[in-house]
Design an enzyme around this catalytic site. Structure first.
Site, PDB file in Angstrom:
ATOM      1  N   CYS A  42       0.829  -1.210   0.000  1.00  0.00           N
ATOM      2  CA  CYS A  42       0.000   0.000   0.000  1.00  0.00           C
ATOM      3  C   CYS A  42       0.866   1.264   0.000  1.00  0.00           C
ATOM      4  O   CYS A  42       0.390   2.353  -0.320  1.00  0.00           O
ATOM      5  CB  CYS A  42      -0.913   0.003   1.221  1.00  0.00           C
ATOM      6  SG  CYS A  42      -1.743  -1.582   1.446  1.00  0.00           S
ATOM      7  N   TYR A  61       9.347  -6.570   8.090  1.00  0.00           N
ATOM      8  CA  TYR A  61      10.184  -7.610   8.701  1.00  0.00           C
ATOM      9  C   TYR A  61      10.976  -8.343   7.617  1.00  0.00           C
ATOM     10  O   TYR A  61      10.532  -8.447   6.478  1.00  0.00           O
ATOM     11  CB  TYR A  61       9.326  -8.651   9.435  1.00  0.00           C
ATOM     12  CG  TYR A  61       8.542  -8.097  10.593  1.00  0.00           C
ATOM     13  CD1 TYR A  61       9.186  -7.514  11.677  1.00  0.00           C
ATOM     14  CD2 TYR A  61       7.163  -8.175  10.599  1.00  0.00           C
ATOM     15  CE1 TYR A  61       8.460  -7.011  12.750  1.00  0.00           C
ATOM     16  CE2 TYR A  61       6.420  -7.678  11.676  1.00  0.00           C
ATOM     17  CZ  TYR A  61       7.081  -7.100  12.740  1.00  0.00           C
ATOM     18  OH  TYR A  61       6.363  -6.599  13.786  1.00  0.00           O
TER      19      TYR A  61
END
Ligand SMILES: Cc1cc2nc3c(=O)[nH]c(=O)nc-3n(C[C@H](O)[C@H](O)[C@H](O)COP(=O)(O)OP(=O)(O)OC[C@H]3O[C@@H](n4cnc5c(N)ncnc54)[C@H](O)[C@@H]3O)c2cc1C
Length: 434
Positions: A42, A61
């Site tokens: 996004c 991550y």
């Protein structure tokens, strides 16, 4: 017991993380065909426009983090080529076979490119994943194109048009449908078109593009093309394994997100869900939904009994500084679904007048027979998310217009006027319903 997850972004990693939280002894392996995991797709438009300086900022991550902190093995560059459920085995593109006890499919969606000649020309880009965005950003930095064509007027096309304008390019946006933002709503399309044209994006709705030529699209000369002509779910792997595909074209599951093959779950953009307002199957691929479905698929893969309630289709997009949000059904969609829609639209101030108030518009849709709320559109610069989320909540709980009118919404001059635009719209809708 081993859980294998196919896909290492929102749905896949939510599933793996939830499974780990519920079962400390499980062996968990995530297989991701790309080179990067756990990034905010996004955020790609903001990386393209330059507001996010480096792609690394979008990565949440790494595989090392998952290994170290969550005891979850993540393999990148690992494309699953087939699933043999009778043997509980997946086979990677290189031929390696991996056994599973439970499987979560979270393969996402891809841009629809079929039927467009020239889609693989070097100056044609998509904005779907990490590789796409990095390739596009390098092209912008190195080649400094001046004119772009965006094909597609859904939320990705709209965000891309805004990002390319922010980079100083002249932009023309073609959209095959007469509607923008994938919503059958004349008011919304009109407001978006006027805003885009004020921002000097030329908008050509109702114009299908079937061919991209090296220096032009239809009669528009350009140095680059951004292809965002819709999405399609990545279902081939599932379908070849004998997993049922639903009416929407995405993977069919029950409300526990289990497919017709027991022990295989599906979540995120590749999976079908249920529209809470209509009760019908729906495919509305969104990051919010992918994360939620992933959590539930992960819990159920380790023996949970959680249900995914479905979606009301809440979406929000920023287009050249304007926030456009909608939820539920537009009036036209409601009519097609057999409702008797009545609407009310108000133009109001988003906070107290003396606090630099900006105009905001709210449209509500309700069913004349049941007086139940069916949908809303909110357009403005500020406080748009809060207002659309109130209606999303109302739709989820099946509230009527009277219920909305009676809500105790917050007021403080810097954030909202004493009569919130939502309440004004509800009052107007009640008058229209009489
Ligand atoms: C530009 C852009 C802007 C967006 N903005 C918003 C927004 O503002 N709000 C919002 O709610 N949503 C937004 N979204 C949508 C959101 O990003 C997606 O809904 C979400 O990423 C879906 O997550 P997913 O895990 O289901 O699929 P994906 O993120 O697509 O991940 C699926 C992964 O599966 C991998 N894969 C596929 N097939 C295989 C295979 N055979 N073997 C191994 N791996 C495989 C893929 O490489 C991919 O990494 C946006 C999307 C884009 C592209």
């Amino acid at each position: 017991m081993r859980l294998v997850v196919i896909g290492g972004v929102a749905a896949g990693l939510s599933a793996a993380s939830r499974a780990r939280r519920l079962d400390r002894s499980l062996d968990i392996l995530v297989l991701e065909k790309g080179g990067v995991i756990s990034y905010g797709a996004c955020g790609l438009p903001y990386f393209i426009e330059g507001q996010v300086a480096s792609f690394d900022e979008l990565v949440v991550y790494t595989p090392e983090y998952f290994r170290r902190e969550r005891a979850i093995e993540v393999r990148t560059g690992a494309t699953v080529a087939s699933i043999a459920h009778a043997r509980r085995q997946v086979t990677l593109a290189g031929g390696e076979r991996i056994a599973y006890d439970k499987l979560v499919i979270a393969t996402g969606a891809r841009p629809r490119c079929s039927g467009i000649e020239g889609a693989s020309l070097p100056h044609v880009f998509t904005m779907q994943n990490a590789e796409d965005a990095q390739r596009l950003r390098s092209f912008l930095d190195q080649r400094q194109p001046r004119r772009a064509v965006v094909i597609g007027g859904g939320y990705i096309g709209l965000e891309a048009a805004g990002a390319l304008r922010a980079q100083g390019l002249a932009v023309t946006l073609y959209c095959a449908s007469p509607d923008l933002a994938g919503r059958d709503d004349d008011q919304l399309t009109g407001a978006l078109t006027r805003h885009l044209e004020r921002c000097r994006v030329e908008v050509r709705t109702g114009t299908a593009v079937n061919i991209i030529e090296p220096g032009r699209v239809l009669d528009t000369p350009c140095d680059m093309v951004l292809l965002a002509a819709g999405l399609e779910p990545n279902t081939e792997l599932a379908a070849e394994a004998g997993i049922e595909i639903g009416r929407s074209g995405a993977i069919r599951t029950d409300d526990r997100l289990e497919t017709n093959l027991g022990g295989i779950f599906a979540a995120g953009d590749c999976a079908q869900t249920r529209h809470i307002v209509t009760g019908s199957p729906a495919w509305i691929p969104r990051g919010t939904t992918a994360n939620k479905m992933g959590r539930i698929a992960g819990a159920n893969a380790v023996g949970g009994r959680e249900r995914f309630a479905g979606v009301v289709g809440t979406s929000m997009v920023r287009v050249c500084g304007l926030a456009v949000a909608f939820t539920g059904l537009s009036a036209a969609q409601a009519r097609n679904e057999g409702f008797q829609p009545v609407t009310a639209r108000v133009e109001a101030k988003d906070r107290a007048k003396y606090f630099r108030a900006r105009p905001t518009s709210v449209e509500l849709v309700a069913d004349a027979r049941s007086r139940r709320l069916l949908g809303a559109t909110v357009i403005g610069e500020w406080e748009v998310a809060g207002r659309i989320n109130v209606v999303a909540t109302a739709l989820t709980r099946g509230m009527t217009v009277e219920d909305l009118e009676n809500l105790d919404l917050a007021y403080a001059p810097p954030y909202a006027p004493v009569w919130d635009p939502l309440l004004l719209a509800a009052q107007q809708l009640l008058r229209n319903l009489r």
